[in-house]
Design a protein around this motif. Structure first.
Motif, PDB file in Angstrom:
ATOM      1  N   GLN A   1      -6.660  53.681 -46.486  1.00 17.23           N
ATOM      2  CA  GLN A   1      -5.846  53.102 -47.418  1.00 17.23           C
ATOM      3  C   GLN A   1      -4.744  54.198 -47.886  1.00 17.23           C
ATOM      4  OE1 GLN A   1      -9.074  53.632 -47.984  1.00 17.23           O
ATOM      5  NE2 GLN A   1      -9.249  54.470 -49.882  1.00 17.23           N
ATOM      6  N   ASP A   2      -5.026  55.374 -47.525  1.00 15.63           N
ATOM      7  CA  ASP A   2      -3.914  56.343 -48.069  1.00 15.63           C
ATOM      8  C   ASP A   2      -3.018  56.769 -46.924  1.00 15.63           C
ATOM      9  OD1 ASP A   2      -5.577  56.692 -50.201  1.00 15.63           O
ATOM     10  OD2 ASP A   2      -6.591  58.666 -49.358  1.00 15.63           O
TER      11      ASP A   2
ATOM     12  N   LYS B   1       0.081  55.740 -44.292  1.00 17.80           N
ATOM     13  CA  LYS B   1       1.165  54.708 -44.061  1.00 17.80           C
ATOM     14  C   LYS B   1       1.235  54.135 -42.764  1.00 17.80           C
ATOM     15  CE  LYS B   1       5.977  55.582 -44.338  1.00 17.80           C
ATOM     16  NZ  LYS B   1       6.873  56.375 -44.777  1.00 17.80           N
ATOM     17  N   LYS B   2       1.173  54.911 -41.796  1.00 13.48           N
ATOM     18  CA  LYS B   2       1.215  54.455 -40.455  1.00 13.48           C
ATOM     19  C   LYS B   2       0.622  55.574 -39.573  1.00 13.48           C
ATOM     20  CE  LYS B   2       5.767  55.737 -39.008  1.00 13.48           C
ATOM     21  NZ  LYS B   2       6.823  55.437 -39.879  1.00 13.48           N
TER      22      LYS B   2
ATOM     23  N   GLU C   1       8.116  63.956 -42.475  1.00 11.55           N
ATOM     24  CA  GLU C   1       7.281  63.043 -43.321  1.00 11.55           C
ATOM     25  C   GLU C   1       6.013  63.894 -43.289  1.00 11.55           C
ATOM     26  OE1 GLU C   1       7.746  58.472 -43.235  1.00 11.55           O
ATOM     27  OE2 GLU C   1       7.921  59.202 -41.219  1.00 11.55           O
TER      28      GLU C   1
ATOM     29  N   LYS D   1       0.773  58.166 -47.295  1.00  9.69           N
ATOM     30  CA  LYS D   1       1.601  57.509 -48.289  1.00  9.69           C
ATOM     31  C   LYS D   1       1.801  58.323 -49.354  1.00  9.69           C
ATOM     32  CE  LYS D   1      -0.571  52.747 -48.121  1.00  9.69           C
ATOM     33  NZ  LYS D   1      -1.580  52.047 -48.672  1.00  9.69           N
TER      34      LYS D   1
ATOM     35  N   GLU E   1       2.255  58.013 -52.177  1.00  8.54           N
ATOM     36  CA  GLU E   1       1.399  57.965 -53.571  1.00  8.54           C
ATOM     37  C   GLU E   1       0.046  58.759 -53.433  1.00  8.54           C
ATOM     38  OE1 GLU E   1       3.188  55.326 -51.624  1.00  8.54           O
ATOM     39  OE2 GLU E   1       1.675  53.478 -51.879  1.00  8.54           O
ATOM     40  N   ALA E   2      -0.293  58.851 -52.126  1.00  4.96           N
ATOM     41  CA  ALA E   2      -1.437  59.583 -51.836  1.00  4.96           C
ATOM     42  C   ALA E   2      -1.334  61.136 -52.338  1.00  4.96           C
ATOM     43  CB  ALA E   2      -1.784  59.498 -50.664  1.00  4.96           C
TER      44      ALA E   2
END
Ligand code: IMP
Ligand code: MG
Length: 180
Positions: A3-4, A6-7, A152, A175, A177-178
Motif C-alpha cells: 500500500q506504500d 505508487k507503481k 522519483e 508514494k 505519503e509514505a
C-alpha cells in the motif's frame, strides 16, 4: 508494504534479463582470466551484486564498502563519508564498483576518487539504476548502466527507504505519503 507503493517501475523478469545482459557486457570488456574485484557499495547494492556476479564469466572476488550521504531522508546531503572501508588492498587490481543507483552522482564520485588514490590497475563502475535528471557532478562517468529512471524515489531489489523495502523483487515508486 504494497500500500506504500505508487507503481511497479521495473518487474522481476525485466531486472533478471537486464542483469544477464550487463554480465555479458561486463565480461566482454575484460580479457579472459582477468581477476576482478567487485566492490559493492553497502547496503543497497547487495542484491544487485549477488545476481550480477553470477552473470559475469570471469574470476571475481567481493569486497564491501559502506558510505553515507543520506541519513534517514530521501535527499542526499552532499557530504559523503566512509562508514566501513574495504578489507582488501586493491593496488594493481581490476576494480568494478557496484552501485544500486546514481542520483546526484556525489557518492560514486567520492568512492571513485578515494579508490583511485590506491593505484588499482583499472576502475570501472556499474549501476543498476541511473537518475540522470538529478546529476550535479558532471565529471562522473558510469561504464555500465542497467536502467534509466525518472526523478522519483524508488525502492526494492536492494534499494530502501529508511532501511525498508529492500526485499521486494522488483523496483517500485514509493508514494510520497509514505515518506512525508
Ligand atoms: P547520490 O550520491 O546522490 O548519487 O546518491 C546515491 C545513493 O543514494 C545511492 O547509493 C542510494 O543508496 C541512495 N538513493 C538515491 N536515490 C535513491 C532512490 O530513489 N531510492 C533509494 N535510494 C536512493
Ligand atoms: Mg540507500
Amino acid at each position: 508494504m504494497e500500500q506504500d507503493l505508487k507503481k511497479i517501475l521495473i518487474d522481476e523478469k525485466q531486472i533478471m534479463e537486464r542483469v544477464q545482459e550487463l554480465g555479458r557486457e561486463i565480461s566482454s570488456q575484460y580479457p579472459p582470466e582477468t581477476d576482478l574485484i567487485m566492490v559493492c557499495i553497502l547496503r543497497g547494492a547487495v542484491v544487485f551484486l549477488s545476481d550480477l556476479a553470477r552473470s559475469i564469466d570471469r574470476p571475481v572476488t567481493f569486497d564491501f564498502m559502506e558510505v553515507s550521504s543520506y541519513g534517514e531522508g530521501t535527499e542526499s546531503t552532499g557530504v559523503v563519508r566512509i562508514i566501513k572501508d574495504l578489507g582488501e588492498n586493491i593496488q594493481g587490481r581490476h576494480v568494478l564498483i557496484v552501485e544500486d543507483i546514481i542520483d546526484t552522482g556525489q557518492t560514486l564520485k567520492y568512492v571513485v576518487d578515494v579508490l583511485k588514490t590506491r593505484k588499482p590497475a583499472s576502475i570501472k563502475t556499474v549501476t543498476l539504476l541511473d537518475k540522470p535528471e538529478r546529476r550535479v557532478t558532471k565529471q562522473i562517468k558510469v561504464d555500465f548502466n542497467g536502467f534509466e529512471v525518472p526523478d522519483e524515489f524508488v525502492v526494492g531489489y536492494g534499494l530502501d527507504y529508511a532501511q525498508k523495502y529492500r526485499n521486494l523483487p522488483y523496483i517500485a515508486v514509493l508514494k510520497p505519503e509514505a515518506y512525508s
